[in-house]
Design an enzyme around this catalytic site. Structure first.
Site, PDB file in Angstrom:
ATOM      1  N   GLY A  16       0.838  -1.197   0.000  1.00  0.00           N
ATOM      2  CA  GLY A  16       0.000   0.000   0.000  1.00  0.00           C
ATOM      3  C   GLY A  16       0.873   1.246   0.000  1.00  0.00           C
ATOM      4  N   THR A  71      -9.452   0.194   2.270  1.00  0.00           N
ATOM      5  CA  THR A  71      -9.513   1.620   1.925  1.00  0.00           C
ATOM      6  C   THR A  71     -10.472   1.938   0.766  1.00  0.00           C
ATOM      7  OG1 THR A  71      -7.571   1.326   0.526  1.00  0.00           O
ATOM      8  CG2 THR A  71      -7.183   2.154   2.760  1.00  0.00           C
ATOM      9  N   THR A 110      -8.143   8.136   9.912  1.00  0.00           N
ATOM     10  CA  THR A 110      -8.593   8.957   8.786  1.00  0.00           C
ATOM     11  C   THR A 110      -9.391  10.199   9.202  1.00  0.00           C
ATOM     12  OG1 THR A 110     -10.108   8.913   6.884  1.00  0.00           O
ATOM     13  CG2 THR A 110     -10.545   7.337   8.615  1.00  0.00           C
ATOM     14  N   TYR A 134     -16.796   3.087   5.953  1.00  0.00           N
ATOM     15  CA  TYR A 134     -15.332   3.155   6.073  1.00  0.00           C
ATOM     16  C   TYR A 134     -14.936   3.967   7.312  1.00  0.00           C
ATOM     17  CZ  TYR A 134     -10.575   4.850   5.150  1.00  0.00           C
ATOM     18  OH  TYR A 134      -9.245   5.204   5.269  1.00  0.00           O
ATOM     19  N   LYS A 138     -13.077   2.586  10.699  1.00  0.00           N
ATOM     20  CA  LYS A 138     -11.768   3.101  11.131  1.00  0.00           C
ATOM     21  C   LYS A 138     -11.852   3.632  12.566  1.00  0.00           C
ATOM     22  CE  LYS A 138      -8.455   3.464   9.097  1.00  0.00           C
ATOM     23  NZ  LYS A 138      -7.305   2.513   8.970  1.00  0.00           N
TER      24      LYS A 138
HETATM   25  N1  LIG Z   1      -5.645   6.496   1.044  1.00  0.00           N
HETATM   26  C1  LIG Z   1      -6.146   7.567   1.642  1.00  0.00           C
HETATM   27  O1  LIG Z   1      -6.529   8.548   1.013  1.00  0.00           O
HETATM   28  C2  LIG Z   1      -6.242   7.609   3.150  1.00  0.00           C
HETATM   29  C3  LIG Z   1      -6.829   8.731   3.750  1.00  0.00           C
HETATM   30  C4  LIG Z   1      -6.910   8.786   5.138  1.00  0.00           C
HETATM   31  C5  LIG Z   1      -6.423   7.743   5.905  1.00  0.00           C
HETATM   32  N2  LIG Z   1      -5.870   6.672   5.294  1.00  0.00           N
HETATM   33  C6  LIG Z   1      -5.388   5.572   6.152  1.00  0.00           C
HETATM   34  O2  LIG Z   1      -3.987   5.506   6.006  1.00  0.00           O
HETATM   35  C7  LIG Z   1      -3.549   4.152   6.100  1.00  0.00           C
HETATM   36  C8  LIG Z   1      -2.718   3.801   4.886  1.00  0.00           C
HETATM   37  O3  LIG Z   1      -3.540   3.910   3.728  1.00  0.00           O
HETATM   38  P1  LIG Z   1      -2.943   3.737   2.264  1.00  0.00           P
HETATM   39  O4  LIG Z   1      -3.289   4.957   1.508  1.00  0.00           O
HETATM   40  O5  LIG Z   1      -1.532   3.287   2.337  1.00  0.00           O
HETATM   41  O6  LIG Z   1      -3.870   2.563   1.746  1.00  0.00           O
HETATM   42  P2  LIG Z   1      -3.667   1.641   0.460  1.00  0.00           P
HETATM   43  O7  LIG Z   1      -2.675   2.225  -0.464  1.00  0.00           O
HETATM   44  O8  LIG Z   1      -5.041   1.327  -0.024  1.00  0.00           O
HETATM   45  O9  LIG Z   1      -3.020   0.344   1.083  1.00  0.00           O
HETATM   46  C9  LIG Z   1      -3.749  -0.470   1.951  1.00  0.00           C
HETATM   47  C10 LIG Z   1      -2.974  -1.754   2.131  1.00  0.00           C
HETATM   48  O10 LIG Z   1      -3.765  -2.604   2.967  1.00  0.00           O
HETATM   49  C11 LIG Z   1      -3.686  -3.903   2.414  1.00  0.00           C
HETATM   50  N3  LIG Z   1      -4.811  -4.726   2.762  1.00  0.00           N
HETATM   51  C12 LIG Z   1      -6.112  -4.556   2.402  1.00  0.00           C
HETATM   52  N4  LIG Z   1      -6.836  -5.595   2.846  1.00  0.00           N
HETATM   53  C13 LIG Z   1      -5.981  -6.427   3.486  1.00  0.00           C
HETATM   54  C14 LIG Z   1      -6.135  -7.668   4.152  1.00  0.00           C
HETATM   55  N5  LIG Z   1      -7.312  -8.301   4.247  1.00  0.00           N
HETATM   56  N6  LIG Z   1      -5.029  -8.252   4.695  1.00  0.00           N
HETATM   57  C15 LIG Z   1      -3.824  -7.649   4.596  1.00  0.00           C
HETATM   58  N7  LIG Z   1      -3.609  -6.474   3.974  1.00  0.00           N
HETATM   59  C16 LIG Z   1      -4.699  -5.881   3.437  1.00  0.00           C
HETATM   60  C17 LIG Z   1      -3.618  -3.711   0.919  1.00  0.00           C
HETATM   61  O11 LIG Z   1      -3.115  -4.872   0.328  1.00  0.00           O
HETATM   62  P3  LIG Z   1      -3.060  -5.077  -1.271  1.00  0.00           P
HETATM   63  O12 LIG Z   1      -1.865  -4.262  -1.686  1.00  0.00           O
HETATM   64  O13 LIG Z   1      -2.865  -6.533  -1.426  1.00  0.00           O
HETATM   65  O14 LIG Z   1      -4.351  -4.559  -1.798  1.00  0.00           O
HETATM   66  C18 LIG Z   1      -2.696  -2.501   0.823  1.00  0.00           C
HETATM   67  O15 LIG Z   1      -1.352  -2.914   0.803  1.00  0.00           O
HETATM   68  C19 LIG Z   1      -4.812   3.320   6.276  1.00  0.00           C
HETATM   69  O16 LIG Z   1      -5.031   3.112   7.647  1.00  0.00           O
HETATM   70  C20 LIG Z   1      -5.915   4.208   5.741  1.00  0.00           C
HETATM   71  O17 LIG Z   1      -7.161   3.914   6.342  1.00  0.00           O
HETATM   72  C21 LIG Z   1      -5.752   6.576   3.946  1.00  0.00           C
END
Ligand SMILES: NC(=O)c1ccc[n+]([C@@H]2O[C@H](COP(=O)([O-])OP(=O)(O)OC[C@H]3O[C@@H](n4cnc5c(N)ncnc54)[C@H](OP(=O)(O)O)[C@@H]3O)[C@@H](O)[C@H]2O)c1
Length: 305
Positions: A16, A71, A110, A134, A138
């Site tokens: 991710g 996510t 988030t 979502y 969270k």
């Molecule tokens: N993205 C945003 O805009 C955003 C905004 C606010 C907060 N956040 C928070 O910031 C954190 C990091 O987000 P990010 O942007 O890095 O998210 P991301 O790019 O969507 O990555 C999420 C990761 O979680 C993994 N994942 C999903 N389901 C899983 C499962 N069942 N078992 C193991 N791994 C799993 C995914 O694996 P795969 O690679 O195999 O899919 C991916 O590697 C999260 O807590 C998110 O809630 C994100």
């Protein structure tokens, strides 16, 4: 040689955005961590509680960092059970297993835990009132960690993007190569935050955090804009760098501002996602780069083709 702060860090979600950036950053911080064990979804499925318990007890980390999450904000509306398993139950299980080992936990949350109707930026103590599955899942994850009572830090971030990963930056550049007009929502405000800025800040925190205190912190790039403002900045900055670097030109000519009502989605998003990071700055002396500077850094890191 200096003894590293942590003997063994367990890092989830390495494919991710934030997990990848943390992997890169921690891999270069030998003073912080002796051994970094990274697990992707194929090695540890967070919807499987027993697998989490087994992994933690086998690896015996002294710190767990959990950026993995469900996510897919809109899909969560119809997959709430899976979203809750990964975002609410799994963090609590990590916390329960960590406490057995005397380990610490770092977790991510988030802006979507807030309703988005405040005037001005949210501070950590503001009332949470998530609008989507979502956001609710969270928030439940945060609460599950706090209930265990282990040394932990929870970082609430927003609008994550970067040169690596699937995100708004890549979507806008792809569409801008295909279309003359883009229509982008202009009535949701927040801070685009690069995964690199997040990992840089977390790495700095790790060098200072003793684990004596736990807490929830906002962690976003400085300043704020709208999705429309972010799209305009992406196109403008790309165009500047395009000339310098000989990158392919964009087709886009107009970036039209629209309202959220004109772009309905299954999940309701907060209108105001602005997060105040003063607490992070007070407790860890971290000042976040502006979202605009972070954008330029990410654009320069893109391998354009
Ligand atoms: N993205 C945003 O805009 C955003 C905004 C606010 C907060 N956040 C928070 O910031 C954190 C990091 O987000 P990010 O942007 O890095 O998210 P991301 O790019 O969507 O990555 C999420 C990761 O979680 C993994 N994942 C999903 N389901 C899983 C499962 N069942 N078992 C193991 N791994 C799993 C995914 O694996 P795969 O690679 O195999 O899919 C991916 O590697 C999260 O807590 C998110 O809630 C994100």
């Amino acid at each position: 040689m200096q003894t590293p702060v942590y003997k063994r860090i367990l890092l989830t979600g390495v494919n991710g955005q934030v997990g990848h950036a943390l992997h890169q950053a921690l891999g270069h911080q030998k003073s912080l961590c002796d051994e970094l064990i990274c697990l992707d979804r194929s090695q540890l499925d967070l919807s499987n509680q027993q697998a989490i318990r087994d992994a933690v007890q086998t690896i015996k980390p002294d710190l767990i960092i959990n950026p993995a999450a469900y996510t897919a904000v809109d899909k969560a509306e119809s997959e709430s059970e899976l979203a809750y398993a990964i975002n609410a139950t799994a963090p609590g299980v990590f916390a329960e297993e960590a406490v057995k080992l005397g380990a610490k936990l770092i977790h991510f949350s988030t802006d979507y835990v807030y309703a988005g109707n405040k005037i001005g930026a949210y501070v950590e103590d503001d009332t949470t009132a998530p609008l989507s599955v979502y956001g609710k899942s969270k928030l439940a994850g945060e609460e599950a960690i706090r209930a265990v009572g282990l040394p932990h830090l929870i970082f609430r971030t927003s609008w994550v993007y970067g040169a690596y990963g699937k995100n708004f930056l890549h979507t806008i550049l792809r569409l801008a190569k295909e279309r003359e007009t883009l229509t982008i929502v202009a009535d949701q405000a927040g801070a685009p935050t690069s995964s690199r800025s997040i990992s840089d800040a977390v790495t700095k925190v790790l060098g200072q955090w003793s684990g004596d205190s736990s807490g929830t912190y906002h962690l976003v790039n400085a300043g704020n804009t709208t999705w429309h403002g972010f799209a305009v900045a992406i196109i403008e900055q790309y165009s500047c760098l395009q000339r310098e670097n000989g990158w392919p030109p964009l087709k886009v000519k107009h970036i039209q501002a629209i309202t959220t009502a004109e772009y309905p989605t299954p999940a309701v998003r907060p209108a105001n996602s602005c997060l105040d990071c003063s607490q992070l700055s007070r407790d860890f002396s971290i000042s976040m780069p502006s979202w605009h500077d972070a954008l330029v850094t990410e654009l320069k890191a893109l391998s354009i083709n």
